[in-house]
Design an enzyme around this catalytic site. Structure first.
Site, PDB file in Angstrom:
ATOM      1  N   ASP A 119      40.021  48.983  40.552  1.00 24.14           N
ATOM      2  CA  ASP A 119      39.463  47.989  39.628  1.00 24.14           C
ATOM      3  C   ASP A 119      38.027  48.381  39.287  1.00 24.14           C
ATOM      4  O   ASP A 119      37.058  47.795  39.786  1.00 24.14           O
ATOM      5  CB  ASP A 119      39.529  46.604  40.269  1.00 24.14           C
ATOM      6  CG  ASP A 119      39.165  45.484  39.301  1.00 24.14           C
ATOM      7  OD1 ASP A 119      39.019  45.763  38.098  1.00 24.14           O
ATOM      8  OD2 ASP A 119      39.017  44.334  39.771  1.00 24.14           O
ATOM      9  N   GLY A 212      28.347  35.371  42.726  1.00 20.58           N
ATOM     10  CA  GLY A 212      28.516  36.608  41.990  1.00 20.58           C
ATOM     11  C   GLY A 212      29.698  36.432  41.062  1.00 20.58           C
ATOM     12  O   GLY A 212      30.564  35.610  41.305  1.00 20.58           O
ATOM     13  N   SER A 214      32.751  38.517  38.472  1.00 18.18           N
ATOM     14  CA  SER A 214      33.514  39.747  38.382  1.00 18.18           C
ATOM     15  C   SER A 214      32.705  40.880  37.765  1.00 18.18           C
ATOM     16  O   SER A 214      31.967  40.691  36.797  1.00 18.18           O
ATOM     17  CB  SER A 214      34.769  39.515  37.544  1.00 18.18           C
ATOM     18  OG  SER A 214      35.667  38.676  38.211  1.00 18.18           O
ATOM     19  N   GLY A 215      32.868  42.070  38.337  1.00 18.73           N
ATOM     20  CA  GLY A 215      32.191  43.239  37.814  1.00 18.73           C
ATOM     21  C   GLY A 215      30.782  43.438  38.327  1.00 18.73           C
ATOM     22  O   GLY A 215      30.213  44.517  38.173  1.00 18.73           O
TER      23      GLY A 215
END
Length: 267
Positions: A119, A212, A214-215
């Site tokens: 991912d 936080g 995604s990414g």
């Protein structure tokens, strides 16, 4: 020595990687907190036009003057993307921030959406960004580096402030201790979903992982005070932000150094 991806892609300036002009103020709070402005200068906001207007959809890390690291699951081929750099508040026009279009997006060729394998994605900016006190590249670890169990790291992003809560306007940071692969892959933790190409952090049932998004980066400090981005936020528990034995799972950057370098050199 930490790596700056493909050094000749980085504009030669007085700014190095991993040493913010305004160092983060670190604490042991168990939930997220507003960051010191511009203390994570490699943090970017990835924005898409999926709703008919530009909006924040994911985080990411600036690797060089032209390249950004994020998660493959953040990308949808149907939409356009842009990157906002040097931000603290997403709702405020801030001096020192800039917006650049995504000129090219490279997702890992073996990305598996069902199992969250590989991912990871790279975004090439439409033009090189100028480094400053508010915009600096991230350092990343050398290939194969494994964080020890219990290592103190921080996740940053404009993610939700609580389970089902609103997204943050001010960039947030949250303390997330690393959970070793031997523990995270146990049957009552993430089992086979956690591979050795992932980093787990949190999962104590107390520390919140919502802050936080995604990414975004998992930031871990070196003995000399500099910071490396060791992870890219990939997935977490659908049950909430601080579920016991369900830590946030990050794509482990040190497992993809060769992929990153090859993708940049070829593009």
């Amino acid at each position: 020595m930490r790596s700056v991806v493909v050094l000749f892609f980085v504009v030669a300036t007085a700014y190095g990687c991993g040493h913010p002009t305004f160092p983060p103020v670190l604490s042991r709070v168990v939930a997220g907190e507003d960051v010191r402005p511009h203390s994570w200068p490699w943090q970017i906001s990835l924005q898409s036009d999926s709703s008919g207007r530009w909006r924040h959809v994911c985080g990411g890390s600036l690797l060089s003057s032209e390249w950004v690291l994020t998660a493959a699951h953040c990308i949808n081929d149907r939409y356009n993307y842009r990157v906002e750099l040097g931000k603290h508040s997403l709702m405020t026009n801030e001096e020192g921030s800039t917006v650049l279009m995504a000129a090219k997006i490279i997702t890992h060729e073996d990305y598996n959406i069902l199992l969250s394998r590989n991912d990871i994605a790279l975004i090439k900016l439409s033009s090189p960004v100028t480094f400053s006190d508010t915009i600096m590249p991230a350092c990343i670890p050398d290939a194969g580096v494994v964080l020890p169990h219990g290592a103190t790291c921080y996740v940053t992003g404009w993610g939700r402030l609580s389970t089902d809560g609103p997204p943050a306007d001010i960039l947030q940071q949250a303390l997330l201790p690393v959970v070793g692969h031997e523990t995270c892959s146990q049957s009552d933790w993430w089992s086979v979903l956690a591979t050795d190409k992932m980093v787990c952090a949190g999962g104590d049932g107390i520390t919140a992982g919502c802050n936080g998004d995604s990414g975004g980066p998992l930031n871990c400090q070196n003995p000399d005070g500099s910071w490396d981005v060791h992870g890219v936020v990939s997935f977490g528990s659908g049950q909430g932000c601080n579920v016991f034995q369900k830590p946030t799972v990050f794509t482990k950057v040190s497992s993809y150094i060769n992929w990153i370098n090859t993708a940049i050199m070829d593009n």
